[in-house]
Design a protein around this motif. Structure first.
Motif, PDB file in Angstrom:
ATOM      1  N   LEU A   1       0.851  -1.192   0.000  1.00 48.88           N
ATOM      2  CA  LEU A   1       0.000   0.000   0.000  1.00 48.88           C
ATOM      3  C   LEU A   1       0.887   1.242   0.000  1.00 48.88           C
ATOM      4  N   VAL A   2       0.610   2.153  -0.912  1.00 49.91           N
ATOM      5  CA  VAL A   2       1.403   3.374  -1.015  1.00 49.91           C
ATOM      6  C   VAL A   2       0.472   4.536  -1.341  1.00 49.91           C
ATOM      7  N   GLN A   3       0.825   5.712  -0.887  1.00 45.43           N
ATOM      8  CA  GLN A   3       0.021   6.891  -1.201  1.00 45.43           C
ATOM      9  C   GLN A   3       0.301   7.365  -2.628  1.00 45.43           C
ATOM     10  N   ALA A   4      -0.672   8.013  -3.195  1.00 43.07           N
ATOM     11  CA  ALA A   4      -0.490   8.591  -4.523  1.00 43.07           C
ATOM     12  C   ALA A   4       0.726   9.516  -4.526  1.00 43.07           C
ATOM     13  N   GLY A   5       1.509   9.413  -5.581  1.00 42.14           N
ATOM     14  CA  GLY A   5       2.743  10.185  -5.676  1.00 42.14           C
ATOM     15  C   GLY A   5       3.965   9.452  -5.169  1.00 42.14           C
ATOM     16  N   GLY A   6       3.747   8.345  -4.474  1.00 45.88           N
ATOM     17  CA  GLY A   6       4.845   7.579  -3.925  1.00 45.88           C
ATOM     18  C   GLY A   6       5.452   6.616  -4.933  1.00 45.88           C
ATOM     19  N   SER A   7       6.377   5.804  -4.429  1.00 49.34           N
ATOM     20  CA  SER A   7       7.107   4.868  -5.275  1.00 49.34           C
ATOM     21  C   SER A   7       7.123   3.475  -4.660  1.00 49.34           C
ATOM     22  N   LEU A   8       7.264   2.500  -5.526  1.00 47.02           N
ATOM     23  CA  LEU A   8       7.467   1.117  -5.115  1.00 47.02           C
ATOM     24  C   LEU A   8       8.423   0.471  -6.100  1.00 47.02           C
ATOM     25  N   ARG A   9       9.158  -0.513  -5.607  1.00 47.23           N
ATOM     26  CA  ARG A   9      10.017  -1.306  -6.477  1.00 47.23           C
ATOM     27  C   ARG A   9       9.626  -2.764  -6.347  1.00 47.23           C
ATOM     28  N   LEU A  10       9.145  -3.320  -7.431  1.00 47.12           N
ATOM     29  CA  LEU A  10       8.783  -4.731  -7.453  1.00 47.12           C
ATOM     30  C   LEU A  10       9.986  -5.557  -7.900  1.00 47.12           C
ATOM     31  N   SER A  11      10.061  -6.753  -7.360  1.00 46.93           N
ATOM     32  CA  SER A  11      11.104  -7.700  -7.767  1.00 46.93           C
ATOM     33  C   SER A  11      10.444  -8.994  -8.204  1.00 46.93           C
ATOM     34  N   CYS A  12      11.114  -9.695  -9.079  1.00 39.97           N
ATOM     35  CA  CYS A  12      10.646 -11.003  -9.528  1.00 39.97           C
ATOM     36  C   CYS A  12      11.862 -11.917  -9.587  1.00 39.97           C
TER      37      CYS A  12
ATOM     38  N   SER B   1       5.835   8.100  -8.972  1.00 39.84           N
ATOM     39  CA  SER B   1       4.659   8.967  -9.164  1.00 39.84           C
ATOM     40  C   SER B   1       3.393   8.141  -9.324  1.00 39.84           C
ATOM     41  N   LEU B   2       3.198   7.231  -8.413  1.00 41.25           N
ATOM     42  CA  LEU B   2       2.081   6.302  -8.534  1.00 41.25           C
ATOM     43  C   LEU B   2       0.743   7.016  -8.416  1.00 41.25           C
ATOM     44  N   LYS B   3      -0.228   6.490  -9.154  1.00 43.59           N
ATOM     45  CA  LYS B   3      -1.571   7.033  -9.192  1.00 43.59           C
ATOM     46  C   LYS B   3      -2.550   5.949  -8.751  1.00 43.59           C
ATOM     47  N   SER B   4      -3.736   6.380  -8.364  1.00 44.24           N
ATOM     48  CA  SER B   4      -4.735   5.406  -7.914  1.00 44.24           C
ATOM     49  C   SER B   4      -5.050   4.395  -9.021  1.00 44.24           C
ATOM     50  N   GLU B   5      -4.978   4.831 -10.266  1.00 42.10           N
ATOM     51  CA  GLU B   5      -5.276   3.918 -11.373  1.00 42.10           C
ATOM     52  C   GLU B   5      -4.178   2.881 -11.615  1.00 42.10           C
ATOM     53  N   ASP B   6      -3.067   2.987 -10.898  1.00 39.74           N
ATOM     54  CA  ASP B   6      -2.029   1.958 -10.965  1.00 39.74           C
ATOM     55  C   ASP B   6      -2.338   0.779 -10.039  1.00 39.74           C
ATOM     56  N   THR B   7      -3.389   0.900  -9.247  1.00 39.52           N
ATOM     57  CA  THR B   7      -3.779  -0.188  -8.358  1.00 39.52           C
ATOM     58  C   THR B   7      -4.129  -1.429  -9.167  1.00 39.52           C
ATOM     59  N   ALA B   8      -3.456  -2.529  -8.858  1.00 41.26           N
ATOM     60  CA  ALA B   8      -3.641  -3.769  -9.617  1.00 41.26           C
ATOM     61  C   ALA B   8      -2.782  -4.857  -8.991  1.00 41.26           C
ATOM     62  N   VAL B   9      -3.009  -6.071  -9.456  1.00 40.24           N
ATOM     63  CA  VAL B   9      -2.060  -7.145  -9.185  1.00 40.24           C
ATOM     64  C   VAL B   9      -1.033  -7.126 -10.310  1.00 40.24           C
ATOM     65  N   TYR B  10       0.235  -7.123  -9.927  1.00 36.88           N
ATOM     66  CA  TYR B  10       1.315  -7.054 -10.900  1.00 36.88           C
ATOM     67  C   TYR B  10       1.964  -8.436 -11.036  1.00 36.88           C
ATOM     68  N   TYR B  11       2.125  -8.848 -12.276  1.00 32.35           N
ATOM     69  CA  TYR B  11       2.670 -10.163 -12.584  1.00 32.35           C
ATOM     70  C   TYR B  11       3.952 -10.023 -13.399  1.00 32.35           C
ATOM     71  N   CYS B  12       4.924 -10.861 -13.125  1.00 32.06           N
ATOM     72  CA  CYS B  12       6.050 -10.964 -14.039  1.00 32.06           C
ATOM     73  C   CYS B  12       5.890 -12.241 -14.850  1.00 32.06           C
ATOM     74  N   ALA B  13       6.506 -12.234 -16.024  1.00 30.15           N
ATOM     75  CA  ALA B  13       6.365 -13.348 -16.947  1.00 30.15           C
ATOM     76  C   ALA B  13       7.637 -13.492 -17.772  1.00 30.15           C
ATOM     77  N   ALA B  14       7.847 -14.699 -18.265  1.00 28.09           N
ATOM     78  CA  ALA B  14       9.058 -15.005 -19.031  1.00 28.09           C
ATOM     79  C   ALA B  14       8.694 -15.562 -20.398  1.00 28.09           C
ATOM     80  N   THR B  15       9.474 -15.175 -21.387  1.00 31.31           N
ATOM     81  CA  THR B  15       9.244 -15.653 -22.742  1.00 31.31           C
ATOM     82  C   THR B  15      10.567 -15.793 -23.493  1.00 31.31           C
ATOM     83  N   ARG B  16      10.630 -16.753 -24.401  1.00 30.19           N
ATOM     84  CA  ARG B  16      11.802 -16.883 -25.273  1.00 30.19           C
ATOM     85  C   ARG B  16      11.685 -15.951 -26.470  1.00 30.19           C
ATOM     86  N   VAL B  17      10.434 -15.578 -26.788  1.00 29.12           N
ATOM     87  CA  VAL B  17      10.201 -14.719 -27.951  1.00 29.12           C
ATOM     88  C   VAL B  17       9.462 -13.478 -27.457  1.00 29.12           C
TER      89      VAL B  17
END
Length: 122
Positions: free
Chosen positions: A11-22, A85-101
């Protein structure tokens, strides 16, 4: 098989930052281009960013350019998504994915993590 585990959401306030890792395990990480997608409630999963095998090329959804940065560390088998600069519309589940192509569609990707929740409060 490639196993992917996301972390760093929260959870972060609008305008804040997050760093996701995978973190990846299984097959050789550097054999795969990596992508980040997100899915908000009631919406389809959408492309966020992509990075090439060695990290020399990146691609972003037009609406996110300048705020989000994808990077990878092949020595650590990890891909990152820096979100500023996160916005309320960035609220979501974030997924990482891998591909050869590399591609921009969910169907272009072979392996997926379970996702991490990002909630931006206004």
């Amino acid at each position: 098989q490639v196993q992917l585990v996301e972390s760093g959401g929260g959870l972060v306030q609008a305008g804040g930052s997050l760093r996701l890792s995978c973190a990846a395990s299984g097959r050789t990480f550097s054999d795969y281009a990596m992508g980040w997608f997100r899915q908000a409630p009631g919406k389809e999963r959408e492309f966020v960013a992509q990075i090439s095998w060695r990290g020399t090329r990146t691609y972003y959804a037009d609406s996110l350019k300048g705020r989000f940065t994808i990077s990878r560390d092949n020595a650590k088998n990890t891909v990152y998504l820096q979100m500023n600069s996160l916005k309320s519309e960035d609220t979501a589940v974030y997924y990482c994915a891998a591909t050869r192509v590399p591609g921009l569609r969910t169907t272009d990707y072979d392996y997926w993590g379970k996702g991490t929740q990002v909630t931006v409060s206004s």
